[in-house]
Design a protein around this motif. Structure first.
Motif, mmCIF file in Angstrom:
data_model
loop_
_atom_site.group_PDB
_atom_site.id
_atom_site.type_symbol
_atom_site.label_atom_id
_atom_site.label_comp_id
_atom_site.label_asym_id
_atom_site.label_seq_id
_atom_site.Cartn_x
_atom_site.Cartn_y
_atom_site.Cartn_z
ATOM 1 N N LEU A 409 0.893 -1.053 0.054
ATOM 2 C CA LEU A 409 -0.024 0.008 0.005
ATOM 3 C C LEU A 409 1.018 1.200 0.033
ATOM 4 O O LEU A 409 2.020 1.218 0.443
ATOM 5 C CB LEU A 409 -0.970 0.073 1.162
ATOM 6 C CG LEU A 409 -1.950 -1.166 1.412
ATOM 7 C CD1 LEU A 409 -2.523 -1.094 2.691
ATOM 8 C CD2 LEU A 409 -2.857 -1.186 0.048
ATOM 9 N N GLU A 447 -7.763 1.171 1.791
ATOM 10 C CA GLU A 447 -7.008 0.201 1.172
ATOM 11 C C GLU A 447 -7.543 -0.240 0.017
ATOM 12 O O GLU A 447 -6.744 -0.694 -1.034
ATOM 13 C CB GLU A 447 -7.046 -0.961 2.222
ATOM 14 C CG GLU A 447 -6.122 -0.942 3.463
ATOM 15 C CD GLU A 447 -6.259 -2.097 4.335
ATOM 16 O OE1 GLU A 447 -5.727 -2.057 5.363
ATOM 17 O OE2 GLU A 447 -7.173 -3.084 3.907
ATOM 18 N N PHE A 452 -2.547 3.324 2.592
ATOM 19 C CA PHE A 452 -2.474 2.909 4.176
ATOM 20 C C PHE A 452 -2.987 3.749 4.903
ATOM 21 O O PHE A 452 -2.456 4.683 4.984
ATOM 22 C CB PHE A 452 -0.938 2.312 4.277
ATOM 23 C CG PHE A 452 -0.716 1.843 5.509
ATOM 24 C CD1 PHE A 452 -0.086 2.338 6.722
ATOM 25 C CD2 PHE A 452 -1.078 0.406 5.944
ATOM 26 C CE1 PHE A 452 0.147 1.845 8.097
ATOM 27 C CE2 PHE A 452 -1.009 -0.260 7.343
ATOM 28 C CZ PHE A 452 -0.330 0.405 8.169
#
Length: 535
Positions: A409, A447, A452
């Protein structure tokens, strides 16, 4: 009275908050932008539907100003709840009341809990005190509007203890840019005042210790004020103690300035203020923190803060005495001195406009080196560019380290810097719900965009999701596309379309995940951008 656009927007925003179920809401308007006009409009709307309103304040001057402004702007007369004056038995739909009077149980009982449909709290940063809460709790069914220029408090207590939301905020830089307040100039004077021995009390510097620390520097400060041009300006000086204020007045008179002094013990306070209001350039008014609220003198064009403070609200109130427009007034000059202190939270002119601590620090450095008056909004632009450059350099170092990692991420900070979202990177939560950790639903949603979000607060997560949704609707590059292409050295990928980013990623993949021949990553743009290179 015809409302200014932001004033009408503020009144509309208040009604929208009430309609959504948030019954205690707040508006923030800088000193001089007409907060009384706004709450007068809100009051009129409530009265027009058959309601009754109470304006609650802690000083007689504020009550008088409120009643006068409501009368002039709406035609509504106001009854009074103060000392031996009462609204009981009167027919006015509007009441202005002293909180010191109304917090008494017998006074409240005489009015009845259902008397008011709206309570306006003027200078709402005081609303957390027990006296205000007693009144608000008694009239518990009433909607509440708090108005203030300075919502932050010296004791760091959260305004959400009383208010459910912030309905509207109009910032000082915006008011200056739109021509409703005068430009602000700041000049740092090379008087280094040693504050290292001054202790703190109730969240700010102890006034009596500030007075002691300040005394040895007063003659030099008086001289520097004259050199900085106070003979050609109308100046107000804020000092920590009455004794210090009187002493400094005498020094200014000895230096040849027309200096007056007013304090809470002055029997002729009204006459002193009226005479100063009528006076011209070269006049100085010294006071010991008396004039921070409820006093207007638009012709003031120089402010000297000799009461150092860690409370931005207090600093803004002092400077706010000179921000109003007046005929022939070109700017407000803030004379700033170098306060030597071990603490880093001392308020300076930069804190009036900068929301980011790093930008404020850089602004202060620039102003200290300038040696002449500088427009603080222009200095802020330069400081922002410097800070962004520093952050980009730090981010570049961080990205160089992360190229060896296969992170699933995208880091939110990387994404914010890539799209130049200064409002996100400088975001500061204000209310309790904003400060809470991001919810599981918010984290999963972030996500799904490739970001993140576990370390974010709920308020920041909400803003990120709004920005990501808007970018998706506009067809802009995704966070993962931005991260991948920046690793190859492409710049400003956050401004690319998702299609353009996808096209370059496809070319890189087709070339064995190597940069295609003839592509200069630092200069390349997709063809759907002006000056794009893609063929």
């Amino acid at each position: 009275m015809e409302l200014r656009p932001y004033q009408r927007a503020a009144a509309d925003a208040v009604e929208a908050e009430w309609a959504s179920g948030r019954r205690r809401t707040l508006i923030v308007l800088p000193t001089g932008t007409g907060k009384t006009v706004v709450f007068a409009e809100v009051i009129k709307r409530v009265v027009d539907t058959g309601g009754r309103a109470l304006v609650l304040a802690h000083r007689g001057e504020l009550l008088e100003q409120a009643a006068d402004k409501i009368q002039k702007t709406t035609g509504l007369a106001a009854s009074v709840e103060k000392a031996d004056l009462t609204s009981v038995g009167t027919f006015e739909a509007v009441t202005v009341g002293s909180v010191q009077t109304l917090c008494r149980p017998k006074r409240l009982a005489a009015l009845g809990a259902n008397r008011f449909d709206l309570i306006v709290v003027d200078e709402a940063h005081h609303a957390l005190t027990q006296s205000y809460r007693a009144v608000l709790d008694y009239f518990s069914h009433a909607r509440v509007l708090g108005v203030t220029a300075t919502p932050d408090r010296g004791d760091r207590r959260d305004m959400s203890e009383v208010f459910d939301s912030l309905a509207f905020e109009y910032t000082l830089p915006t008011a200056i840019r739109e021509g409703y307040l005068c430009p602000l100039e700041a000049q740092t004077l090379p008087v280094k005042i040693d504050m290292t021995s001054v202790s703190s009390r109730a969240g700010d510097y102890a006034a009596e210790e500030v007075g002691t620390a300040l005394d040895p520097y007063l003659p030099e400060i008086a001289r520097m004020m004259i050199e900085a041009g106070c003979r050609d300006r109308k100046t107000v000086v804020f000092l920590p103690l009455i004794a210090t204020s009187k002493k400094f007045q005498a020094m200014l008179i000895a230096a040849g300035l027309d200096a007056r002094e007013v304090n809470g013990q002055s029997p002729d306070r009204a006459e002193i203020l009226a005479a100063y209001d009528a006076a011209g350039k070269g006049t100085v008014l010294c006071n010991s923190m008396l004039l921070t609220e409820g006093w207007d003198c638009p012709s003031v064009d120089c402010v000297v803060v000799l009461r150092p403070t860690k409370v931005r609200a207090l600093y803004a109130q002092m400077v706010g005495r000179g921000t109003r427009l007046a005929p022939g007034k070109e700017s407000l000059l803030i004379l700033d001195f170098i306060w030597l202190t071990e603490r880093l939270d001392l308020c300076r002119p930069a804190h009036l406009v900068a929301q980011d601590a790093a930008v404020a620090t850089r602004m202060t450095e620039i102003l200290e080196k300038a040696g002449a008056p500088e427009d603080i909004t222009e200095v802020e632009v330069v400081a922002q560019e410097d800070v962004i450059a520093q952050r980009e350099e730090a981010l570049a170092t961080k990205l160089a380290e992360q190229r060896r990692k296969k992170a699933k991420l995208v880091d939110p900070l990387q994404f914010e810097m890539s799209i130049a979202a200064e409002d996100l990177s400088g975001y500061i939560p204000q209310f309790a719900w904003e400060m809470a950790p991001a919810s599981d639903q918010q984290i999963k949603a972030l996500e799904s965009y490739g970001v993140f979000g576990e370390q974010e607060c709920a308020g920041k997560a909400s803003l990120l999701l709004d920005r990501l949704a808007k970018r998706r609707a506009e067809g802009l590059a995704t966070p993962k596309q931005i991260r991948l292409l920046e690793r190859y050295g492409f710049r400003r990928v956050g401004t690319w379309s998702s299609t353009g980013a996808s096209s370059m990623i496809t070319r890189i993949a087709s070339n064995g995940w190597r940069l295609p021949h003839g592509v200069s990553a630092a200069e390349w743009k997709p063809k759907d951008m002006e000056g794009g290179d893609e063929s």
